[in-house]
Design a protein around this motif. Structure first.
Motif, PDB file in Angstrom:
ATOM      1  N   ILE A 200      -8.883   0.973 -17.686  1.00 36.93           N
ATOM      2  CA  ILE A 200      -9.724  -0.095 -17.121  1.00 36.93           C
ATOM      3  C   ILE A 200      -9.023  -1.452 -17.098  1.00 36.93           C
ATOM      4  O   ILE A 200      -9.661  -2.488 -16.955  1.00 36.93           O
ATOM      5  N   GLY A 201      -7.701  -1.448 -17.247  1.00 37.85           N
ATOM      6  CA  GLY A 201      -6.951  -2.692 -17.130  1.00 37.85           C
ATOM      7  C   GLY A 201      -7.035  -3.614 -18.319  1.00 37.85           C
ATOM      8  O   GLY A 201      -6.723  -4.801 -18.198  1.00 37.85           O
ATOM      9  N   LEU A 202      -7.422  -3.075 -19.479  1.00 37.07           N
ATOM     10  CA  LEU A 202      -7.554  -3.896 -20.688  1.00 37.07           C
ATOM     11  C   LEU A 202      -6.635  -3.426 -21.806  1.00 37.07           C
ATOM     12  O   LEU A 202      -6.802  -3.830 -22.956  1.00 37.07           O
ATOM     13  N   ASP A 203      -5.666  -2.564 -21.490  1.00 35.74           N
ATOM     14  CA  ASP A 203      -4.694  -2.064 -22.461  1.00 35.74           C
ATOM     15  C   ASP A 203      -3.286  -2.351 -21.953  1.00 35.74           C
ATOM     16  O   ASP A 203      -3.039  -2.309 -20.743  1.00 35.74           O
ATOM     17  N   ALA A 204      -2.368  -2.606 -22.879  1.00 37.97           N
ATOM     18  CA  ALA A 204      -0.970  -2.807 -22.504  1.00 37.97           C
ATOM     19  C   ALA A 204      -0.069  -2.423 -23.667  1.00 37.97           C
ATOM     20  O   ALA A 204      -0.384  -2.696 -24.832  1.00 37.97           O
TER      21      ALA A 204
END
Length: 319
Positions: free
Chosen positions: A149-153
């Protein structure tokens, strides 16, 4: 227990049973290619049994529209994702062939801030950035149960060299192993005090929900941290994560379909009882099961939030 609770326990609590059979670990060491080939068209993209990763893995650009997060870290998608530029003043993106440098703008901004802090506080030229998310999030073709969901890196624990890496280096270069061969502590030849400074800088960001590291790295942080240690509560042991650390941020405001996980306990998590499980023989030297477990079926589109169907169908954002 519902599926969301199960995913939380297995993937993100930091005190789970082994998950190797559940999903592949993040593969920071897998090399990329200078000549990625486009995936062939699907014969029947409307097949309800088709793995969702086959659909999301074929999207090379984000969905048009404002940034919007849908679902949970391990079961969702994102519209209007933003790309972290592949080269910045204090960062460089690795494994460009994967096309996984997409995220919510809040994550992009955070990585830019933390990379600047790595230079200022730790003396690193900057950060090497690994996998973030696909252009529209969703399940990935390889590696990662989360990052949907675009909230991990993922951030490599190898300092960025003080020069521009070539495209070939970004695909071929390996991250440095930080954990001792017996898995009981960090490798003193690789680990430095500056590694603590970088992880601490990320953990002190208010938007950060959790940071996942190998248990040996958590052990070293607990031993070496001085002064205010409250940030240690966000740093959680997790399988793998011995070459990189994983940053997870909270659901951004204005995203009601984003599903948060419970905040971590405020305790440091540095007691002997907190780390005992991770250094037990069962975890360090697991015995193979007498009967190999059956592979779990991949997530289908119908198992993702309904809005992810619209994200897949949306036109490409203009670049």
């Amino acid at each position: 227990m519902n599926i969301r609770a199960i995913l939380s326990l297995l993937l993100f609590s930091g005190f789970a049973a082994p998950i190797g059979a559940l999903a592949p670990s993040a593969v920071a060491q897998d090399k990329g290619t200078l000549h990625p080939k486009p995936l062939p068209p699907l014969a029947n993209p409307d097949d309800p049994t088709l793995a969702a990763k086959q659909l999301f893995g074929r999207k090379t650009l984000p969905a048009a529209g404002a940034p919007y997060v849908i679902g949970f870290y391990a079961r969702g998608c994102i519209a209007g994702a933003e790309a972290l530029p592949i080269t910045g003043p204090t960062w460089q993106v690795m494994r460009l062939s994967r096309n996984r440098n997409w995220a919510h703008p809040a994550m992009v901004a955070l990585l830019e801030r933390v990379s600047a802090k790595a230079r200022r506080d730790a003396g690193w030229p900057g950060l090497l950035i690994g996998d973030m998310a696909q252009p529209r999030g969703g399940p990935m073709l390889t590696g990662h149960a989360s990052h949907q969901i675009g909230l991990d890196a993922d951030v490599w624990l190898t300092p960025m060299p003080n020069r521009l890496l070539s495209r070939n280096e970004r695909e071929e270069m390996s991250a440095v192993m930080m954990v001792r061969r017996d898995r009981l502590d960090i490798d003193p030849h690789a680990w430095t005090p500056s590694h603590l400074s970088v992880i601490r800088a990320a953990a002190r960001e208010p938007a950060v929900e959790r940071i996942f590291v190998n248990a040996a790295i958590k052990k070293a942080l607990c031993r070496e941290a001085r002064g205010d240690r409250s940030w240690l509560s966000k740093v959680r042991p997790m399988y793998g994560h011995d070459y990189h650390f994983h940053i997870r941020i909270k659901c951004p405001p204005g995203n009601p379909q984003c599903e948060s996980q419970p905040p971590p306990e405020p305790a440091e998590g540095c007691g002997a009882q907190d780390l005992a499980y991770w250094f037990s023989d069962a975890v360090l030297h697991p015995k193979p099961p007498k009967t190999p477990p059956k592979p779990k079926p991949p997530i289908t589109l119908s198992q993702l939030p309904a809005a992810c169907r619209q994200v897949l169908a949306a036109p490409d954002a203009r670049q």
